[in-house]
Design a protein around this motif. Structure first.
Motif, PDB file in Angstrom:
ATOM      1  N   ASN A   1      37.834  48.471  94.857  1.00  0.00           N
ATOM      2  CA  ASN A   1      37.980  47.863  96.182  1.00  0.00           C
ATOM      3  C   ASN A   1      37.799  48.900  97.303  1.00  0.00           C
TER       4      ASN A   1
ATOM      5  N   TYR B   1      38.062  60.130  92.383  1.00  0.00           N
ATOM      6  CA  TYR B   1      38.249  58.768  91.876  1.00  0.00           C
ATOM      7  C   TYR B   1      37.703  57.797  92.915  1.00  0.00           C
TER       8      TYR B   1
ATOM      9  N   PHE C   1      37.364  53.771  93.852  1.00  0.00           N
ATOM     10  CA  PHE C   1      37.995  52.510  93.489  1.00  0.00           C
ATOM     11  C   PHE C   1      37.037  51.334  93.632  1.00  0.00           C
TER      12      PHE C   1
ATOM     13  N   TYR D   1      45.380  52.956  98.620  1.00  0.00           N
ATOM     14  CA  TYR D   1      45.192  53.975  99.662  1.00  0.00           C
ATOM     15  C   TYR D   1      45.967  55.234  99.296  1.00  0.00           C
TER      16      TYR D   1
ATOM     17  N   ALA E   1      38.793  51.195  99.137  1.00  0.00           N
ATOM     18  CA  ALA E   1      39.977  51.916  99.615  1.00  0.00           C
ATOM     19  C   ALA E   1      39.662  53.092 100.534  1.00  0.00           C
ATOM     20  N   LEU E   2      38.688  52.927 101.427  1.00  0.00           N
ATOM     21  CA  LEU E   2      38.539  53.915 102.503  1.00  0.00           C
ATOM     22  C   LEU E   2      39.728  53.731 103.445  1.00  0.00           C
ATOM     23  N   PHE E   3      40.232  54.837 103.995  1.00  0.00           N
ATOM     24  CA  PHE E   3      41.392  54.725 104.881  1.00  0.00           C
ATOM     25  C   PHE E   3      40.963  54.032 106.172  1.00  0.00           C
ATOM     26  N   PRO E   4      41.526  52.843 106.464  1.00  0.00           N
ATOM     27  CA  PRO E   4      40.984  52.033 107.556  1.00  0.00           C
ATOM     28  C   PRO E   4      41.235  52.640 108.944  1.00  0.00           C
ATOM     29  N   HIS E   5      42.221  53.524 109.062  1.00  0.00           N
ATOM     30  CA  HIS E   5      42.547  54.051 110.387  1.00  0.00           C
ATOM     31  C   HIS E   5      41.829  55.362 110.671  1.00  0.00           C
ATOM     32  N   LEU E   6      40.984  55.829 109.750  1.00  0.00           N
ATOM     33  CA  LEU E   6      40.262  57.082 109.971  1.00  0.00           C
ATOM     34  C   LEU E   6      38.762  56.792 110.025  1.00  0.00           C
TER      35      LEU E   6
ATOM     36  N   THR F   1      44.627  61.391  94.636  1.00  0.00           N
ATOM     37  CA  THR F   1      43.553  61.954  93.801  1.00  0.00           C
ATOM     38  C   THR F   1      42.738  62.959  94.609  1.00  0.00           C
ATOM     39  N   LEU F   2      42.801  62.843  95.939  1.00  0.00           N
ATOM     40  CA  LEU F   2      42.067  63.787  96.775  1.00  0.00           C
ATOM     41  C   LEU F   2      42.876  65.052  97.036  1.00  0.00           C
TER      42      LEU F   2
ATOM     43  N   ARG G   1      33.568  60.889  99.885  1.00  0.00           N
ATOM     44  CA  ARG G   1      34.944  61.340 100.047  1.00  0.00           C
ATOM     45  C   ARG G   1      35.469  61.956  98.747  1.00  0.00           C
ATOM     46  N   ALA G   2      35.178  61.293  97.620  1.00  0.00           N
ATOM     47  CA  ALA G   2      35.652  61.814  96.334  1.00  0.00           C
ATOM     48  C   ALA G   2      34.975  63.142  96.010  1.00  0.00           C
TER      49      ALA G   2
ATOM     50  N   SER H   1      42.446  60.868  85.273  1.00  0.00           N
ATOM     51  CA  SER H   1      42.621  61.375  86.634  1.00  0.00           C
ATOM     52  C   SER H   1      44.093  61.637  86.958  1.00  0.00           C
TER      53      SER H   1
ATOM     54  N   ILE I   1      46.499  59.408  87.341  1.00  0.00           N
ATOM     55  CA  ILE I   1      47.203  58.329  88.025  1.00  0.00           C
ATOM     56  C   ILE I   1      48.281  57.774  87.092  1.00  0.00           C
TER      57      ILE I   1
END
Lengths: 558, 361
Positions: free
Chosen positions: B83, B79, B81, A175, B85-90, A181-182, B146-147, B50, B52
């Motif tokens: 898995n 980037y 992923f 996360y 990795a969308l932000f679960p609280h948004l 990266t964003l 999103r990316a 990227s 990272i």
């Protein structure tokens, strides 16, 4: 073996299983929950006594002052724990470095120190100790209030770091990477993504630390004695639990109606506030939203790079070292001092009593807690399971001194009294250690896929066989971890023991009495108290190491 | 915008090199897949691009500018992923507008961009939903949006489809290519699925043991692989050990299989007596009245054709396809097989043997 076989056979019978579960629930309710809050009923039956206190302005001032001290100290301590615990949790979970294992062990060590020992150590380190203590410390002229804050940070800090780390482990590190990266700086990413996902961990950590600080008696009592804030015939500074303990000893406890009224009143106030707090914290934490709508990219960038993040890590480590570790270990400075003769007989008998109480309490916790833990973990969403889940927290949040007092009143009303004092003390220790064991068990069992046991049963295993051959080996290390936690907690407990009985001499009480003797002028008793503390720490440390080694050996077999 | 160059990149963890001495250029708007068995360093490569991870050696250039030490938040590389990795609280809109938000581009840009990119992946109607309310494929589409909403001209896809169901994977594959081609974005797509790589990419970079084994368009690599490993990893093939037995001045070559039979293969530069391996894909093996004798061990229905598995007189396993309209052999039947010599690729026999050469890890 034949006994096990018989249990295996019996466990195939649903009626037997149901009655065992019912028994465990009944045990939980009748032995743990009801006695813990029994004192609340006294406010009705003993209203006259309470009413006398309510109209006694000077006593009321002391009581309300003590309650305020307890809650405000607990709040300050918890907030500090959160602030310094967050960076530490990050270091422990997201970083790999040499010596991490050592740090991991060091962090838990204050939990192995009985709080009475910590009280002595902290006063000598920070404050001006009373005449007769020859070990030099910083000698700062700090107030009792600040000293209690410093003391409470030591034994709540590990709880906070542990709860925060546990949640951080669960949060997908991607996360944060995704956010970066964003275009988010690390600071912005943590603030807008990771922290909002943290709420559950914060709530747990908050409640654990708050409750622990609210409850603590032994260490606070010794610290206040040494600072001269509490003496046998009065006091200038009390916390709730130390006030109850003082009432109990100074006024001869239950025999004096005046003390009785005051103790009932303050116990009820502490219990009710604590329970309200449990509910409010949950609600507030769950409803609390960290504002994430607005970001400041430049500020975020500045604080994410260069010296600031490093400074934050260094500060977190420095805090651990100078506020938590060094003051705890400062007791070892007494090793440099000449000591008088130590009364090993007295020490040994007190140690024996402590180990007996702790051992029996933990064993009972595990045996009677297991069915309840399994039920809670396997029936999420079921009404009874949810109610049990909440009830388990109750003894955790109630200050142990109030709990002990309540328990003594409850069993006293059945005619049990000092003749079975040791048994009552064991019951008291069961009450406040039970939640620690059950919480750990529930957490561990939730992680285990129930299909393992189902498969075992389809292969012909009886339910109890499936439990002892499949589930138990898998959760063994959590059982041990919960057991150690509960054991050391019991070993260090003063408040509950004092509140239940004057005659049971556990090791923290033994040390407290030595310190009192020192304050009365027998200066060699300070050194003896310190030496006893060191012996006790050594015993606890060896014990923890042995259990840790055993559990690791066990893992290899499994 | 979006031309990437890697110059002798190495990434070392302790004594272990995840990637070693890799140089690669990717053109603006090119769709490149990085293909290889697990643990070959594919993901390391895009993490280095990227930002990272910072490579232990080498340089990363974007449009000719050295960006090796630019931190990931300033790299401007999208980037995605594995898995998700969308932000679960948004909710979906807040997820997609996250990049404009943290760059403080203002409410209007956030609104426009999130609408534009949610629309692009057909998820605009659900903008108010939370990630947990979507299926895996839908979540991954939003993650791609999103990316892209960061405005980046480069997109790194880290096994974006491998956590999804087979059917969803197929559909999303083509949608992905359609979207990025329309936007003219440079894409590096990491996958271990050779079929996926074949169907989406302009160019495949085949990796192995932290190094680039081979690069080429899907067609080139499929038809003219330069190594036994590539021939085996991309598509299906039959590998047979043999020795060059005859060669004309023009390069026309014959090889002798183990146990005797001699067959003609494509033109080569080998000399008589050289130990070689030939690769022939199942669709280029035909049953005939004469040729390599083989016993049928298995017949499998594949939908549009039958796959026949045999063991040849040379002890090699040889597979071929039979159209559903043709006569299907039965297990135990003896058949004669011939190879399409133009489609037969000849390699020098690897020193460690074929098994070692095609091993995946």
């Amino acid at each position: 073996m034949s006994v096990l076989k018989r249990i295996d056979e019996l466990s195939g019978n649903p009626k037997v299983r149901r009655s065992w579960f019912t028994l465990a629930c009944a045990f939980f309710l009748i032995i743990i929950v009801i006695p813990s809050i029994f004192v609340v009923t006294k406010i009705l039956t003993e209203w006259d006594l309470v009413n006398n206190i309510l109209s006694d302005a000077s006593t009321m001032d002391i009581i309300m002052g003590a309650v305020w001290n307890s809650f405000s100290i607990a709040f300050i301590v918890t907030v500090i724990d959160i602030l310094v615990g967050l960076p530490m949790a990050w270091i422990m979970v997201r970083r790999e470095f040499r010596g991490k294992n050592v740090l991991d062990t060091l962090m838990d060590l204050p939990l192995a120190f009985p709080t009475a020992v910590l009280g002595l150590s902290v006063v000598v380190f920070w404050a001006v100790p009373p005449e007769g203590i020859t070990v030099p410390g910083l000698g700062l002229g700090i107030t009792p209030y600040m000293l209690v804050v410093l003391l409470h940070i030591i034994f709540t800090y590990p709880y906070m770091v542990r709860s925060l780390s546990a949640i951080l482990e669960q949060i997908e590190p991607n996360y944060e990477t995704a956010a970066m990266t964003l275009g988010a700086s690390r600071w912005t990413a943590v603030r807008t993504i990771t922290l909002p996902l943290f709420r559950a961990g914060l709530a747990t950590g908050f409640i654990l630390c708050f409750a622990r600080s609210l409850s603590e008696t032994g260490g606070t009592n010794i610290a206040l004695l040494l600072m001269g804030a509490i003496t046998d015939d009065g006091g200038t500074f009390f916390t709730g639990p130390t006030f109850i303990a003082w009432m109990k000893t100074a006024f001869g406890g239950a025999t004096s109606p005046e003390a009785m009224g005051a103790m009932i009143l303050i116990s009820v106030i502490m219990i009710v506030f604590a329970l309200i707090l449990l509910v409010v914290v949950r609600k507030v934490m769950m409803g609390f939203r960290i504002p994430i709508k607005k970001v400041w990219p430049d500020i975020g960038r500045k604080v994410s790079r260069g010296l600031l993040p490093k400074a934050k890590d260094v500060l977190a480590m420095a805090f651990l070292l100078f506020v938590v570790l060094i003051p705890s270990f400062y007791i070892f400075a007494f090793l440099t001092q000449p000591t008088g003769d130590i009364d090993f007989g007295g020490l040994l008998s007190a140690t024996g009593t402590s180990f007996l109480v702790a051992g029996v309490a933990v064993a009972v916790d595990i045996v009677f807690g297991m069915p309840v833990a399994i039920y809670i973990a396997r029936n999420k969403g079921n009404r009874l399971a949810d109610v049990l889940d909440e009830l388990v927290n109750v003894p955790l949040i109630i200050p142990t001194t109030a709990l002990g007092f309540s328990l003594a009143l409850f069993w006293g009303s059945f005619g049990f009294s000092d003749s079975v004092a040791l048994m009552l003390v064991v019951l008291g220790h069961i009450s406040f250690t039970y939640p620690l064991v059950v919480r750990n068990l529930v957490g561990a069992i939730e992680e285990v896929d129930p299909s393992y046991e189902e498969i075992a049963i389809t292969l012909g295993a009886k339910p109890f066989q499936a439990f002892r051959k499949i589930l138990f080996p898998i959760i063994k290390s959590s059982v041990l971890a919960g057991g150690i936690l509960a054991f050391t907690r019991s070993l260090g407990e003063t408040g509950a023991t004092v509140a239940i009985s004057d005659s049971v001499n556990t090791i923290p009480i033994y040390i407290t009495n030595l310190v009192k003797a020192g304050m009365a002028g027998e200066y060699t008793m300070f050194a003896e108290a310190a030496m006893c503390s060191i012996v006790l720490i050594a015993i606890c440390f060896v014990l923890m190491m042995v259990i840790r080694a055993m559990s690791q050996g066990g893992d290899r077999d499994a | 915008m979006g031309k990437i160059k890697l110059d002798r990149i190495s990434m070392r963890f302790g004594d272990f090199y995840a990637v070693r001495d890799i140089s690669l250029e990717i053109n603006n708007g090119e769709y490149v897949t990085i293909l290889g068995p697990s643990g070959c360093g594919k993901t390391t490569l895009i993490k280095v691009i990227s930002g990272i991870w910072t490579p232990t050696e080498g340089k990363v250039y974007v449009d000719g500018v050295d960006v090796t030490d630019v931190p990931m938040e300033d790299r401007d590389v999208g980037y995605v992923f594995q898995n998700i990795a969308l932000f679960p609280h948004l909710n979906l809109r807040d997820n997609v507008s996250y990049s404009p938000r943290v760059k403080d581009l203002g409410d209007q840009v956030m609104e426009e961009r999130s609408t534009e990119y949610l629309e692009l992946v057909n998820m605009l109607a659900r903008a108010g939903m939370f990630p947990s309310e979507l299926s895996g494929g839908e979540q991954q589409k939003v993650a791609i949006a999103r990316a892209l909403a960061s405005g980046s001209k480069m997109l790194m896809l880290d096994e974006p489809l491998s956590a999804l169901d087979a059917r969803v994977r197929m559909e999303l594959r083509y949608e992905l290519r359609r979207i990025v081609k329309r936007l003219g974005i440079t894409v590096l797509h990491v996958t271990h699925d050779q079929e996926e790589a074949m169907s989406v990419s302009d160019r495949i970079v085949l990796m192995r043991y932290g190094a680039i084994a081979e690069t080429g368009s899907p067609l080139e690599i499929y038809r003219h692989p330069k190594s036994v490993f590539a021939a085996n990893f991309i598509g299906e093939t039959n590998l047979l050990e043999c020795t060059v037995s005859d060669k004309s001045k023009m390069g026309k070559t014959k090889v002798r299989l183990r146990g005797g039979p001699e067959i003609r293969v494509s033109r080569t530069n080998f000399n008589i007596g050289d130990p070689v391996v030939i690769s022939v894909r199942p669709e280029h093996v035909y049953p005939a009245t004469d040729g390599l004798r083989a016993e049928v061990t298995d017949v499998v229905f594949m939908g549009t054709y039958w796959r026949v598995r045999t063991i040849a007189e040379t002890r090699d396993h040889v597979e071929y396809n039979v159209s559903t309209s043709d006569e299907i052999p039965e297990v135990g039947d003896m058949v004669h097989l011939v190879f399409n010599k133009k489609a037969t690729v000849v390699f020098a026999r690897p020193e460690g043997g074929i098994e070692e050469e095609i091993r995946l890890e």
